[in-house]
Design a protein around this motif. Structure first.
Motif, mmCIF file in Angstrom:
data_model
loop_
_atom_site.group_PDB
_atom_site.id
_atom_site.type_symbol
_atom_site.label_atom_id
_atom_site.label_comp_id
_atom_site.label_asym_id
_atom_site.label_seq_id
_atom_site.Cartn_x
_atom_site.Cartn_y
_atom_site.Cartn_z
ATOM 1 N N ALA A 1 2.321 -10.116 -11.056
ATOM 2 C CA ALA A 1 2.935 -11.397 -10.691
ATOM 3 C C ALA A 1 2.336 -11.932 -9.397
ATOM 4 O O ALA A 1 2.101 -13.138 -9.257
ATOM 5 C CB ALA A 1 4.446 -11.223 -10.557
ATOM 6 N N MET A 2 2.086 -11.016 -8.431
ATOM 7 C CA MET A 2 1.485 -11.471 -7.175
ATOM 8 C C MET A 2 0.047 -11.918 -7.393
ATOM 9 O O MET A 2 -0.417 -12.874 -6.773
ATOM 10 C CB MET A 2 1.534 -10.349 -6.141
ATOM 11 N N VAL B 1 8.360 2.568 -5.792
ATOM 12 C CA VAL B 1 8.664 1.292 -6.432
ATOM 13 C C VAL B 1 9.612 0.467 -5.568
ATOM 14 O O VAL B 1 9.545 -0.765 -5.580
ATOM 15 C CB VAL B 1 9.192 1.515 -7.862
ATOM 16 N N MET B 2 10.449 1.127 -4.752
ATOM 17 C CA MET B 2 11.293 0.351 -3.847
ATOM 18 C C MET B 2 10.465 -0.351 -2.777
ATOM 19 O O MET B 2 10.700 -1.526 -2.450
ATOM 20 C CB MET B 2 12.339 1.252 -3.197
ATOM 21 N N MET B 3 9.463 0.367 -2.258
ATOM 22 C CA MET B 3 8.585 -0.283 -1.272
ATOM 23 C C MET B 3 7.807 -1.425 -1.917
ATOM 24 O O MET B 3 7.614 -2.489 -1.312
ATOM 25 C CB MET B 3 7.623 0.741 -0.673
ATOM 26 N N MET B 4 7.367 -1.206 -3.164
ATOM 27 C CA MET B 4 6.600 -2.259 -3.836
ATOM 28 C C MET B 4 7.454 -3.498 -4.089
ATOM 29 O O MET B 4 7.003 -4.634 -3.913
ATOM 30 C CB MET B 4 6.073 -1.698 -5.161
ATOM 31 N N LEU C 1 0.826 -1.209 0.000
ATOM 32 C CA LEU C 1 0.000 0.000 0.000
ATOM 33 C C LEU C 1 0.860 1.259 0.000
ATOM 34 O O LEU C 1 0.504 2.263 -0.623
ATOM 35 C CB LEU C 1 -0.935 -0.011 1.211
ATOM 36 N N GLY C 2 2.002 1.219 0.689
ATOM 37 C CA GLY C 2 2.910 2.360 0.660
ATOM 38 C C GLY C 2 3.433 2.614 -0.737
ATOM 39 O O GLY C 2 3.539 3.767 -1.169
ATOM 40 N N GLY C 3 3.759 1.544 -1.450
ATOM 41 C CA GLY C 3 4.228 1.709 -2.826
ATOM 42 C C GLY C 3 3.174 2.328 -3.700
ATOM 43 O O GLY C 3 3.447 3.255 -4.474
ATOM 44 N N ALA C 4 1.927 1.863 -3.576
ATOM 45 C CA ALA C 4 0.841 2.432 -4.371
ATOM 46 C C ALA C 4 0.616 3.892 -4.003
ATOM 47 O O ALA C 4 0.405 4.742 -4.874
ATOM 48 C CB ALA C 4 -0.434 1.625 -4.161
ATOM 49 N N ASN D 1 -5.183 -14.892 3.218
ATOM 50 C CA ASN D 1 -4.815 -14.597 1.841
ATOM 51 C C ASN D 1 -5.827 -13.694 1.166
ATOM 52 O O ASN D 1 -5.491 -12.952 0.264
ATOM 53 C CB ASN D 1 -4.682 -15.895 1.042
ATOM 54 N N THR D 2 -7.081 -13.772 1.623
ATOM 55 C CA THR D 2 -8.102 -12.886 1.062
ATOM 56 C C THR D 2 -7.743 -11.427 1.319
ATOM 57 O O THR D 2 -7.912 -10.574 0.443
ATOM 58 C CB THR D 2 -9.456 -13.196 1.706
ATOM 59 N N PHE D 3 -7.235 -11.172 2.534
ATOM 60 C CA PHE D 3 -6.816 -9.802 2.878
ATOM 61 C C PHE D 3 -5.755 -9.298 1.910
ATOM 62 O O PHE D 3 -5.855 -8.187 1.362
ATOM 63 C CB PHE D 3 -6.291 -9.811 4.320
ATOM 64 N N LEU D 4 -4.753 -10.136 1.650
ATOM 65 C CA LEU D 4 -3.685 -9.699 0.743
ATOM 66 C C LEU D 4 -4.217 -9.538 -0.676
ATOM 67 O O LEU D 4 -3.767 -8.645 -1.405
ATOM 68 C CB LEU D 4 -2.536 -10.703 0.767
ATOM 69 N N ASP D 5 -5.185 -10.369 -1.090
ATOM 70 C CA ASP D 5 -5.754 -10.211 -2.424
ATOM 71 C C ASP D 5 -6.459 -8.874 -2.565
ATOM 72 O O ASP D 5 -6.300 -8.179 -3.581
ATOM 73 C CB ASP D 5 -6.739 -11.354 -2.697
ATOM 74 N N VAL D 6 -7.206 -8.502 -1.523
ATOM 75 C CA VAL D 6 -7.893 -7.202 -1.561
ATOM 76 C C VAL D 6 -6.882 -6.071 -1.642
ATOM 77 O O VAL D 6 -7.045 -5.120 -2.421
ATOM 78 C CB VAL D 6 -8.806 -7.061 -0.320
ATOM 79 N N VAL D 7 -5.805 -6.179 -0.849
ATOM 80 C CA VAL D 7 -4.766 -5.142 -0.865
ATOM 81 C C VAL D 7 -4.143 -5.026 -2.247
ATOM 82 O O VAL D 7 -3.944 -3.931 -2.784
ATOM 83 C CB VAL D 7 -3.691 -5.474 0.200
ATOM 84 N N ILE D 8 -3.880 -6.174 -2.884
ATOM 85 C CA ILE D 8 -3.224 -6.147 -4.192
ATOM 86 C C ILE D 8 -4.143 -5.543 -5.249
ATOM 87 O O ILE D 8 -3.720 -4.696 -6.050
ATOM 88 C CB ILE D 8 -2.791 -7.575 -4.575
ATOM 89 N N ILE D 9 -5.423 -5.919 -5.215
ATOM 90 C CA ILE D 9 -6.342 -5.371 -6.226
ATOM 91 C C ILE D 9 -6.540 -3.872 -6.024
ATOM 92 O O ILE D 9 -6.553 -3.093 -6.981
ATOM 93 C CB ILE D 9 -7.677 -6.139 -6.169
ATOM 94 N N PHE D 10 -6.621 -3.449 -4.755
ATOM 95 C CA PHE D 10 -6.735 -2.013 -4.475
ATOM 96 C C PHE D 10 -5.511 -1.258 -4.992
ATOM 97 O O PHE D 10 -5.628 -0.186 -5.603
ATOM 98 C CB PHE D 10 -6.893 -1.816 -2.965
#
Lengths: 142, 99
Positions: free
Chosen positions: B55-56, A49-52, A15-18, B2-11
């Motif tokens: 990739a994630m 991008v480093m955080m990501m 989230l920090g990277g975003a 893992n659902t939590f991380l999926d939501v974070v990644i999509i956001f």
């Protein structure tokens, strides 16, 4: 317990990277001239991008049990090359006579036609604490 | 969890997509060529983050090579373009000339 901690750390980095990528975009859109835009774009997006990359590294390490050293290499590479690219861009812009914003108060590289340093490049304004209200009240140009 | 991380990644994908859209706006509008080049450089950097997120999302590790490759290519492209805009040539044979 360790799941919650690791997921929180990974989510923090992603989230920090975003967030910093978004800040870079806002800076690119809102700031007035090329040099300030470069300031926003190079610093903020590099940190983002480093955080990501760190978050991706931790994600694949924790979730998939896969340690990928290329991501560490990507972090080091970005950390080295982003300042070089930003410096070259600023140098190229200055030699191509891209004008700084009109409220810029210090331009140490300014030269007159003969190539001598311009004596009135604004340093005195800072030292004596004078401001220039005639310039500051001007309408900013688009 | 893992659902939590999926939501974070999509956001994060959505946020980064809007950020890249803003950079495309600056790339199209920028008053000078250098503004467009700054936007292109930042766009390449964000593209690395976007591919790492992809990739994630897909759960594959094969895309991680692409991240490093795009970083290197974006850096070289920025260097070449900056030098071209400054001097008009990319490869100089006489290093002391002003041309």
């Amino acid at each position: 317990m360790i799941e919650i901690v690791m997921s929180s750390i990974i989510a923090f980095f992603i989230l920090g990277g975003a967030f910093f990528g978004f800040v870079a975009a806002i800076g690119l859109i809102r700031l007035p001239d090329m040099y300030t835009r470069l300031h926003a774009a190079s610093k903020s997006s590099t940190l983002g991008v480093m955080m990501m990359m760190t978050g991706t590294f931790l994600y694949f390490w924790y979730v998939e049990s896969y340690v990928d050293t290329e991501l560490v290499l990507a972090v080091v590479f970005i950390f080295i090359t982003a300042p070089v690219a930003a410096h070259l861009l600023a140098r190229s812009a200055f030699h191509a006579d891209v004008e700084p914003y009109q409220l810029t108060i210090l331009n140490e590289l300014k030269r007159d036609e003969t190539g001598a340093p311009d004596g009135n490049h604004g340093e005195r304004v800072i030292i004596e604490g004078k401001r220039r209200p005639d310039l500051e009240n001007r309408e900013p140009e688009k | 969890m893992n659902t939590f991380l999926d939501v974070v990644i999509i956001f994060s994908v959505i946020v980064l997509a809007f950020a890249m859209l803003g950079m495309v706006y600056r790339m199209l509008k920028g008053p000078t060529l250098h503004d467009k080049l700054v936007a292109l450089d930042a766009f390449g950097v964000l593209l690395m983050a976007m591919i790492a997120l992809t990739a994630m999302m897909l759960g594959t590790t094969h895309l991680l090579v692409v991240v490093l490759l795009i970083g290197i290519l974006a850096f070289i492209a920025t260097i070449a373009f900056a030098k071209f805009l400054e001097k008009g040539v990319i490869i100089q044979y006489d290093r002391n000339s002003d041309e």
